[in-house]
Design an enzyme around this catalytic site. Structure first.
Site, PDB file in Angstrom:
ATOM      1  N   CYS A 231     -16.589   1.848  -0.381  1.00 55.22           N
ATOM      2  CA  CYS A 231     -15.249   0.800   0.277  1.00 55.22           C
ATOM      3  C   CYS A 231     -14.699   0.933   1.333  1.00 55.22           C
ATOM      4  O   CYS A 231     -14.430  -0.250   2.394  1.00 55.22           O
ATOM      5  CB  CYS A 231     -14.441   1.543  -0.834  1.00 55.22           C
TER       6      CYS A 231
ATOM      7  N   ARG B 219     -13.183  -8.743   1.146  1.00 53.11           N
ATOM      8  CA  ARG B 219     -12.182  -8.464   0.469  1.00 53.11           C
ATOM      9  C   ARG B 219     -11.456  -9.544   0.981  1.00 53.11           C
ATOM     10  O   ARG B 219     -10.163 -10.292   0.497  1.00 53.11           O
ATOM     11  CB  ARG B 219     -11.865  -7.352   1.795  1.00 53.11           C
TER      12      ARG B 219
ATOM     13  N   ARG C  72       1.447  -1.272  -0.169  1.00 47.04           N
ATOM     14  CA  ARG C  72      -0.402   0.121   0.137  1.00 47.04           C
ATOM     15  C   ARG C  72       1.336   1.423   0.004  1.00 47.04           C
ATOM     16  O   ARG C  72       1.671   1.208   1.010  1.00 47.04           O
ATOM     17  CB  ARG C  72      -1.313   0.089   1.199  1.00 47.04           C
TER      18      ARG C  72
ATOM     19  N   HIS D   3      -7.355   0.527  -6.165  1.00 51.11           N
ATOM     20  CA  HIS D   3      -7.762   0.250  -5.038  1.00 51.11           C
ATOM     21  C   HIS D   3      -7.822  -1.481  -6.455  1.00 51.11           C
ATOM     22  O   HIS D   3      -9.349  -1.714  -5.784  1.00 51.11           O
ATOM     23  CB  HIS D   3      -8.158   0.243  -4.331  1.00 51.11           C
TER      24      HIS D   3
ATOM     25  N   GLN E 293     -10.188  -3.642  -3.634  1.00 53.31           N
ATOM     26  CA  GLN E 293     -11.406  -3.444  -3.575  1.00 53.31           C
ATOM     27  C   GLN E 293     -12.411  -3.789  -4.930  1.00 53.31           C
ATOM     28  O   GLN E 293     -13.528  -4.376  -4.535  1.00 53.31           O
ATOM     29  CB  GLN E 293     -11.607  -1.905  -3.936  1.00 53.31           C
TER      30      GLN E 293
ATOM     31  N   ASP F  66     -17.333   7.049  -2.319  1.00 46.21           N
ATOM     32  CA  ASP F  66     -15.904   7.025  -0.855  1.00 46.21           C
ATOM     33  C   ASP F  66     -15.884   8.674  -0.305  1.00 46.21           C
ATOM     34  O   ASP F  66     -16.655   9.541  -1.592  1.00 46.21           O
ATOM     35  CB  ASP F  66     -14.627   6.194  -2.441  1.00 46.21           C
TER      36      ASP F  66
END
Ligand code: CP
Ligand code: NVA
Length: 307
Positions: free
Chosen positions: A265, A293, A103, A130, A133, A225
């Site tokens: 998310c 996830r 990340r 991402h 996701q 988001d």
């Protein structure tokens, strides 16, 4: 031999591989015990330059749940490119670890790392994408609407990493995506071009506007988001002004289908991009998304290690 099996961008996969991963994710969710030894003897590294709840814990839990081991390295630990060059860290960790989740602030860091690391590398969020996701999102959509359905999705908010991966995956799978962003907050231009090229092949439509009402009209799913992503804290005041009118609230939902599903998310900033009422309503499937996830990432690991 360097491994070329990575999940750094959605574009690392074609539709066939995505469908195989989603199918495996449904199996892993249903029969977790069948996978409990699949990563035995394998150690993975998680390098996170930014905070995380879902990505960190779902990868740790998923890897332990399949018999593997994990070392989490947070923002204060490795300091990629600051304490030491990325290529040196990658070459050293290559001697210890079977795979990595990264990340990072910059997508380039992950691309640089992959040049020097043999095992699979998974993007756990960068400034551009991402992908984990988006895969969990489409797994959740399949659960909700069935595998053959083609629900129309509207994303309302920032043209950020989450939207970039969502439009790429929607375009790959033939799903229509409408997005509404304020002017100058559209998705990454290069990503948009890639998504449109994929959409031409799959027959889906990726359509952008600055008007949230236009984007949500008659849709099956509304997605949002945060307006201020990690690393953008200094832009907060400016972005709060730019995103006025972009909130996913009860009034906006009325313009979509009656039983519209709402996705986020997470983490959510209730009262900013989404209201508390919508988050807690029967429309919300945010916690199913969060759960998935875990399952989808287990499937991604299994897929990358076997192919
Ligand atoms: N959705 C998501 O990636 O959450 P985290 O930032 O908590 O990992
Ligand atoms: N766009 C958000 C997503 C968090 C999961 C961020 O980058 O902070």
């Amino acid at each position: 031999m360097l491994n070329h099996n990575h999940l750094i961008s959605i574009t690392d996969f074609d539709a066939k591989r995505v469908r195989a991963i989603l199918a495996l994710a449904h199996q892993v969710k249903k029969y977790p015990a069948q996978y409990r030894n699949k990563l035995q003897g394998k150690m993975f590294g998680l390098i996170f330059e930014k905070p995380s709840t879902r990505t960190w814990i779902s990868f740790e839990s998923g890897i332990f749940g399949m018999g593997g081991g994990v070392i989490y390295l947070g923002p204060e630990d490795i300091k990629l490119g600051i304490r030491e060059e990325v290529k040196d860290v990658a070459r050293v960790l290559n001697r210890y670890l079977a795979g990595m989740v990264l990340r990072t602030f910059s997508h380039q860091t992950i691309n640089e790392f992959k040049k020097y690391f043999e095992g699979p590398i998974i993007n756990g969020l960068s400034d551009v994408e991402h992908p984990c996701q988006a895969l969990a999102d489409f797994m959740t959509i399949e659960e909700q609407f069935g595998k053959k359905a083609k629900p129309v999705i509207a994303f309302i908010g920032d043209g950020n990493n989450v939207l970039n991966s969502l439009i790429l995956l929607g375009a790959l799978l033939g799903i229509d995506i409408h997005y509404a962003t304020p002017k100058n907050h559209e998705p990454n231009l290069a990503v948009l071009e890639q998504a449109k090229a994929l959409a031409r092949k799959s027959g889906s439509k990726i359509a952008g506007t600055n008007d949230p009402l236009e984007a949500v009209r008659g849709v099956d799913v509304i997605y949002t988001d945060v307006w201020v992503s990690m690393g953008e804290e200094s832009l907060r005041d400016q972005k709060m002004k730019a995103f006025k009118g972009m909130q996913v609230n009860e009034a906006l939902l009325k313009h979509a289908k009656k039983n519209v599903r709402v996705m986020h998310c997470l983490p959510a900033h209730r009262g900013e991009e989404i209201t508390d009422g919508v988050m807690e309503s029967k429309h919300s499937m945010v916690f199913d998304q969060a759960e998935n996830r875990l399952h989808v990432q287990k499937a991604v690991l299994l897929h990358l290690l076997q192919s």
